[in-house]
Motif scaffolding. Structure first.
Motif, PDB file in Angstrom:
ATOM      1  N   LEU A   1       0.884  -1.162   0.000  1.00 51.53           N
ATOM      2  CA  LEU A   1       0.000   0.000   0.000  1.00 51.53           C
ATOM      3  C   LEU A   1       0.924   1.214   0.000  1.00 51.53           C
ATOM      4  O   LEU A   1       1.239   1.804   1.031  1.00 51.53           O
ATOM      5  N   GLY A   2       1.390   1.579  -1.201  1.00 48.15           N
ATOM      6  CA  GLY A   2       2.520   2.478  -1.340  1.00 48.15           C
ATOM      7  C   GLY A   2       2.314   3.858  -0.755  1.00 48.15           C
ATOM      8  O   GLY A   2       3.204   4.403  -0.090  1.00 48.15           O
ATOM      9  N   ILE A   3       1.151   4.469  -0.994  1.00 43.80           N
ATOM     10  CA  ILE A   3       0.940   5.833  -0.531  1.00 43.80           C
ATOM     11  C   ILE A   3       0.862   5.878   0.992  1.00 43.80           C
ATOM     12  O   ILE A   3       1.303   6.852   1.622  1.00 43.80           O
ATOM     13  N   ILE A   4       0.326   4.822   1.615  1.00 47.15           N
ATOM     14  CA  ILE A   4       0.247   4.783   3.076  1.00 47.15           C
ATOM     15  C   ILE A   4       1.646   4.607   3.667  1.00 47.15           C
ATOM     16  O   ILE A   4       2.004   5.254   4.668  1.00 47.15           O
ATOM     17  N   LYS A   5       2.436   3.744   3.044  1.00 51.62           N
ATOM     18  CA  LYS A   5       3.827   3.588   3.495  1.00 51.62           C
ATOM     19  C   LYS A   5       4.570   4.918   3.404  1.00 51.62           C
ATOM     20  O   LYS A   5       5.355   5.272   4.293  1.00 51.62           O
ATOM     21  N   GLN A   6       4.325   5.677   2.311  1.00 49.82           N
ATOM     22  CA  GLN A   6       5.012   6.958   2.167  1.00 49.82           C
ATOM     23  C   GLN A   6       4.609   7.921   3.274  1.00 49.82           C
ATOM     24  O   GLN A   6       5.454   8.649   3.807  1.00 49.82           O
ATOM     25  N   TRP A   7       3.335   7.924   3.648  1.00 48.87           N
ATOM     26  CA  TRP A   7       2.903   8.764   4.769  1.00 48.87           C
ATOM     27  C   TRP A   7       3.597   8.339   6.062  1.00 48.87           C
ATOM     28  O   TRP A   7       4.020   9.187   6.863  1.00 48.87           O
ATOM     29  N   GLN A   8       3.699   7.034   6.272  1.00 45.36           N
ATOM     30  CA  GLN A   8       4.394   6.559   7.476  1.00 45.36           C
ATOM     31  C   GLN A   8       5.851   7.009   7.458  1.00 45.36           C
ATOM     32  O   GLN A   8       6.395   7.458   8.481  1.00 45.36           O
ATOM     33  N   ASP A   9       6.496   6.905   6.296  1.00 46.33           N
ATOM     34  CA  ASP A   9       7.894   7.336   6.178  1.00 46.33           C
ATOM     35  C   ASP A   9       8.035   8.828   6.464  1.00 46.33           C
ATOM     36  O   ASP A   9       8.965   9.255   7.168  1.00 46.33           O
ATOM     37  N   MET A  10       7.136   9.637   5.917  1.00 44.09           N
ATOM     38  CA  MET A  10       7.225  11.085   6.089  1.00 44.09           C
ATOM     39  C   MET A  10       7.024  11.496   7.547  1.00 44.09           C
ATOM     40  O   MET A  10       7.520  12.534   7.986  1.00 44.09           O
ATOM     41  N   GLU A  11       6.278  10.693   8.292  1.00 45.38           N
ATOM     42  CA  GLU A  11       6.032  10.991   9.704  1.00 45.38           C
ATOM     43  C   GLU A  11       6.978  10.214  10.617  1.00 45.38           C
ATOM     44  O   GLU A  11       6.754  10.138  11.832  1.00 45.38           O
ATOM     45  N   ASN A  12       8.035   9.646   9.993  1.00 44.52           N
ATOM     46  CA  ASN A  12       9.062   8.907  10.752  1.00 44.52           C
ATOM     47  C   ASN A  12       8.460   7.782  11.583  1.00 44.52           C
ATOM     48  O   ASN A  12       8.855   7.542  12.727  1.00 44.52           O
ATOM     49  N   LEU A  13       7.509   7.091  10.990  1.00 40.25           N
ATOM     50  CA  LEU A  13       6.882   5.950  11.653  1.00 40.25           C
ATOM     51  C   LEU A  13       7.390   4.665  11.009  1.00 40.25           C
ATOM     52  O   LEU A  13       7.695   4.639   9.816  1.00 40.25           O
ATOM     53  N   PRO A  14       7.476   3.595  11.777  1.00 40.24           N
ATOM     54  CA  PRO A  14       7.884   2.324  11.166  1.00 40.24           C
ATOM     55  C   PRO A  14       6.808   1.816  10.206  1.00 40.24           C
ATOM     56  O   PRO A  14       5.621   2.123  10.351  1.00 40.24           O
ATOM     57  N   LYS A  15       7.235   1.042   9.225  1.00 40.33           N
ATOM     58  CA  LYS A  15       6.297   0.444   8.272  1.00 40.33           C
ATOM     59  C   LYS A  15       5.364  -0.493   9.013  1.00 40.33           C
ATOM     60  O   LYS A  15       5.812  -1.380   9.754  1.00 40.33           O
ATOM     61  N   TYR A  16       4.059  -0.322   8.846  1.00 36.62           N
ATOM     62  CA  TYR A  16       3.092  -1.128   9.594  1.00 36.62           C
ATOM     63  C   TYR A  16       1.842  -1.372   8.758  1.00 36.62           C
ATOM     64  O   TYR A  16       1.198  -0.438   8.294  1.00 36.62           O
ATOM     65  N   GLN A  17       1.526  -2.649   8.559  1.00 33.83           N
ATOM     66  CA  GLN A  17       0.291  -3.087   7.895  1.00 33.83           C
ATOM     67  C   GLN A  17       0.150  -2.522   6.472  1.00 33.83           C
ATOM     68  O   GLN A  17      -0.956  -2.186   6.030  1.00 33.83           O
TER      69      GLN A  17
END
Length: 528
Positions: A456-472
């Motif tokens: 789920l690429g766009i969600i992963k990118q949001w997680q990356d931008m917010e310095n969150l680990p990749k999740y689900q």
């Protein structure tokens, strides 16, 4: 006076009289009388495999044809499954007639099987939700909905029809209500607009999809030629004037072209025609000198708002002489040039933008694209030139996953000369993957292309931008080739651009169902 037709049969007769050719739906217990009436009518019913898909198909049919799309479902779960698609159409102002069956009036509200307050559910996502408690109420509801459509009011209308009402004889002697809701343009409004155009040094048109639903392309072209005012469009309205026309600056706002956004930022007068002026469209506008013409009152965003049919408004203003002297303004706009974009990332798998650029190389006037939410719309926005309205169909205002395939199905029923290409992600595909059955059943000329990053690429990118680990966000996908083959659809895994170009060209030429699965790298999309 009673007729020999029951109310369900009379309903279908009214739909025929209003020019309805296709209904997209899924049957159920509380809607059987209408299905029996459809069986005997000249209207073609397209059986989708899920009610959400029925609405998306009716939605794209409306976007491509400019006509009202019609969808149908039973009470309870059937009606509830429609809500995603109805909300999508509501956010994008797509003209739909949404018909649901309901439990009989004598048990309504008694917590019986499949009884839910459907009108309360549909009210916030439709222009109006009717409860047809009698045959007479049903006829008046349909007449009112189509009068709104004729006025140019675009958006979904919902009619909820109890099963016992469907079986009742129709009374044709009752009073039929006819009311015109949208007033004709005022002469004073036309004169004021001309005065402000002539006083303006830097006018700009922003055109929305309301131009299509009002059948006003010819009038818009005449107005543009008369005034020489440059035009920009909303996302959904791309192509109402071909983007190869120099007077069309392209998409404005978020993801807009450099010329369009420069014009939006520096304009001293905005003519907003058939658009709701969403926050994405207005992101670069600095002037408050905006004249908005729209049939939907709730989209009153400008200090000067004319609640008129845009076709009628343009017809009246085109009768007048208008003097403009804006060559300096257009010359300034034309100095703005896009900087060439380079794909920087080096990847072991194919880069998704490289794939999409090559897909676009195959697009000509007889190709219609439907695209899903996620990373895909970004590249299609940045890299495409749109030649006709509705050439790229996207659920802009709501952006549900799973729109591409059912939307492609609807498009085939109004663009019979076109090959329809549905471009989807591996996540979005699985929201409506059952609709591959419809493509096979009706042998529709639809090519499905999966941009597959197992993510789920766009969600992963949001997680990356917010310095969150990749999740689900990681997906363990099935074998899409085997699934397509199970639906009797030819399918290929694509591993190179050369293979993509060769096989896609062949599939377009053959005009038959095909699915391509393209493994791509997981890379972030460029930000606005």
């Amino acid at each position: 006076m009673k007729t020999d037709k029951n109310t369900a049969e009379y309903l279908v007769k009214l739909l025929e009289e209003h020019g309805v050719e296709y209904v997209f739906g899924y049957p159920g217990e509380q809607i059987i009388p209408i299905y029996e009436a459809l069986r005997k009518s000249r209207i073609k019913h397209v059986l989708t495999r899920h009610e959400q898909a029925a609405v998306h198909a009716a939605d794209s049919y409306a976007r491509c044809s400019g006509k009202c799309g019609v969808c149908l479902a039973t009470a309870g779960p059937g009606a509830m499954n429609l809500t995603m698609g109805v909300a999508t159409a509501f956010k994008d102002n797509v003209p739909l007639l949404v018909l649901t069956g309901d439990v009989s009036t004598d048990v309504k509200g008694l917590d019986t099987f499949q009884d839910l307050p459907l009108n309360d559910v549909f009210k916030p996502i439709t222009i109006k939700s009717y409860h047809a408690r009698s045959p007479e109420k049903l006829e008046n509801s349909i007449n009112e909905a189509f009068m709104h459509f004729d006025d140019g009011v675009s958006g979904p209308f919902h009619i909820n029809i109890p099963k016992n009402v469907q079986n009742k004889p129709m009374n044709i002697s009752h009073k039929v209500i006819h009311t015109k809701k949208i007033k004709s343009p005022n002469e004073s409004d036309i004169i004021d607009m001309i005065k402000r155009i002539e006083e303006s040094e830097k006018p700009l048109i922003i055109a929305g999809y309301g131009i299509i639903y009002a059948d006003a392309i010819k009038e818009l072209e005449e107005f543009m030629k008369k005034t020489e005012i440059p035009l920009t469009t909303t996302w959904t309205a791309r192509g109402i004037i071909t983007e190869k026309d120099e007077q069309n600056l392209g998409l404005t706002g978020t993801r807009g072209t450099k010329k369009a956004n420069y014009a939006s930022e520096h304009a001293d007068l905005i003519l907003a025609l058939g658009t709701r002026l969403s926050e994405r469209t207005t992101s670069h506008i600095n002037t408050e000198n905006i004249i908005q013409v729209n049939t939907n009152l709730e989209h009153n965003k400008a200090k000067t708002f004319h609640n008129n049919n845009i076709k009628e408004f343009l017809q009246e203003i085109n009768k007048k002489e208008i003097k403009t002297n804006i060559h300096k303004w257009t010359n300034r706009i034309n100095l703005q040039q896009e900087k060439p974009r380079k794909i920087q990332e080096q990847t072991t798998k194919l880069h998704p933008e490289t794939v999409i650029k090559n897909i676009l190389q195959h697009v000509h006037k007889n190709i219609t694209l439907t695209i899903d939410a996620g990373t895909i719309p970004t590249y299609f926005t940045i890299d495409s030139t749109v030649e006709k309205y509705g050439q790229i169909l996207f659920s802009g205002g709501l952006g549900p996953m799973g729109y591409a395939i059912p939307s492609a199905i609807g498009a085939t029923y109004t663009r019979s000369e076109d090959v329809i290409i549905a471009v989807t992600g591996d996540g979005a595909l699985q929201m409506t993957i059952e609709e591959l059955a419809v493509i096979n059943t009706y042998k529709l000329p639809i090519i499905v292309i999966i941009i597959n990053n197992n993510m789920l690429g766009i969600i992963k990118q949001w997680q990356d931008m917010e310095n969150l680990p990749k999740y689900q966000v990681t997906l363990e996908n099935p074998d899409f080739i085997k699934i397509a083959n199970a639906y009797n659809i030819e399918a290929d895994n694509i591993t190179s651009i050369e293979e993509l170009n060769e096989k896609l060209a062949k599939a377009i030429e053959e005009k038959k169902p095909h699915l391509f699965n393209i493994e791509v790298a997981d890379v972030p999309i460029p930000l606005p």
